[in-house]
Design an enzyme around this catalytic site. Structure first.
Site, PDB file in Angstrom:
ATOM      1  CE  LYS A 220      -4.112  -1.948   2.145  1.00  0.00           C
ATOM      2  NZ  LYS A 220      -5.220  -1.728   3.068  1.00  0.00           N
TER       3      LYS A 220
ATOM      4  CG  ASP B 253      -8.071   0.594   3.056  1.00  0.00           C
ATOM      5  OD1 ASP B 253      -8.845  -0.264   2.586  1.00  0.00           O
ATOM      6  OD2 ASP B 253      -6.831   0.506   2.994  1.00  0.00           O
TER       7      ASP B 253
END
Ligand code: ATR
Length: 270
Positions: free
Chosen positions: A71, A107
């Site tokens: 990420k 997210d």
């Protein structure tokens, strides 16, 4: 489904590939929306990430979800990282726009939408357990929504740095949970993942709060079980995943995926 020359390809890059429910969820949503696309899982070790992104460019892959451990590292391979993902410091979604690959983070919005289904967040007192990457997305979202956020972590110095960076209201050690009255409690530590452990003492859990665990394997963690026993309302981390997936589909197609279909696909993929 019928795969044709026009079928778009999407996927998730992660390592090890392990057990991801994202292909099941996205393929179910594509089918329900009538989107001609397939979604696959790609096991990409860290040293191949650059190759993987170049490959995705060359193959015209439309959207890539980016999971652990990529990420942060993926950002240097993209044409653009949007302002929110830059602030959070992590990209979990790469969407192709023309020839450009754009990084974003869904997210945070996934977690916030899951919480907002149950509670209004503006003005609420929120405690975030943990100060790693997952905590950054949560703290960003809670502060953005106007919650008063306290960050508690095993290593309090890390919580302090995060609190300062995001202008949170406070920080401390996990053991101080009982000193912080709260309406919303979110675990972002990895404690409870495939183990029957909780990051905090059950006696310190707030009785009237909404408690969410970003760990969803097992679906009911020790923390959620303890919280339920105290009388608190609980929310599985599954919903964070469901809402962030819906947001990914919106980013690419501008269409609204059904939360129920994503949820059913999550359940069926166990
Ligand atoms: P992620 O990106 O998933 O958040 P991370 O950046 O490695 O992963 O962060 C893991 C978080 O879980 C941290 O808050 C970590 O606490 P420390 O900062 O003290 O390391 C927390 N964590 C991991 N194992 C833990 C344990 N056994 N007890 C308490 N906290 C733990």
């Amino acid at each position: 489904m019928r795969i044709t020359p026009n079928t778009d390809v999407c996927g998730i890059v992660l390592h090890p590939v392990g057990h991801t429910r994202s292909p099941a969820m996205h393929n179910a949503a594509f089918a329900a929306l009538g989107i001609d696309a397939v979604y696959a899982a790609f096991d990409v070790p860290p040293e191949r990430l650059g190759d993987a992104v170049r490959g995705a460019r060359a193959l015209g892959i439309r959207q890539l979800a980016v999971s652990i451990p990529h990420k942060v590292a993926v950002m240097e391979h993209l044409d653009e990282v949007d302002a929110t993902a830059r602030q959070i410091g992590a990209v979990n979604t790469v969407t192709r726009q023309g020839d450009r690959l754009i990084g974003s983070n869904t997210d945070w919005i996934g977690a916030i939408q899951a919480l907002e289904r149950e509670r209004k967040l503006a003005g609420t007192r929120a405690v975030v357990l943990g100060a790693g990457g997952a905590a950054r997305a949560l703290v960003y979202g809670l502060v953005e929504r106007g919650a008063e956020v306290v960050i508690l972590n095993r290593t309090p110095a890390r919580a302090q740095r995060l609190a300062e960076e995001f202008s949170a209201a406070g920080y401390g050690a996990l053991s101080t949970l009982g000193d912080h009255p709260c309406d919303v409690l979110v675990n972002t530590t990895s404690v409870g993942l495939r183990s029957d452990e909780s990051p905090v003492d059950p006696a310190a859990l707030p009785k009237t709060a909404l408690v969410m665990d970003s760990v969803y394997d097992p679906i009911e963690t020790r923390l959620l079980r303890d919280a339920k026993q105290r009388g608190a309302q609980t929310l599985s981390g599954k919903w964070m995943l469901v809402y962030q997936a819906a947001e990914q589909i919106r980013l690419w197609t501008n269409r609204e995926a059904s939360v129920d279909i994503l949820s059913q696909a999550f359940d069926a993929a166990k």
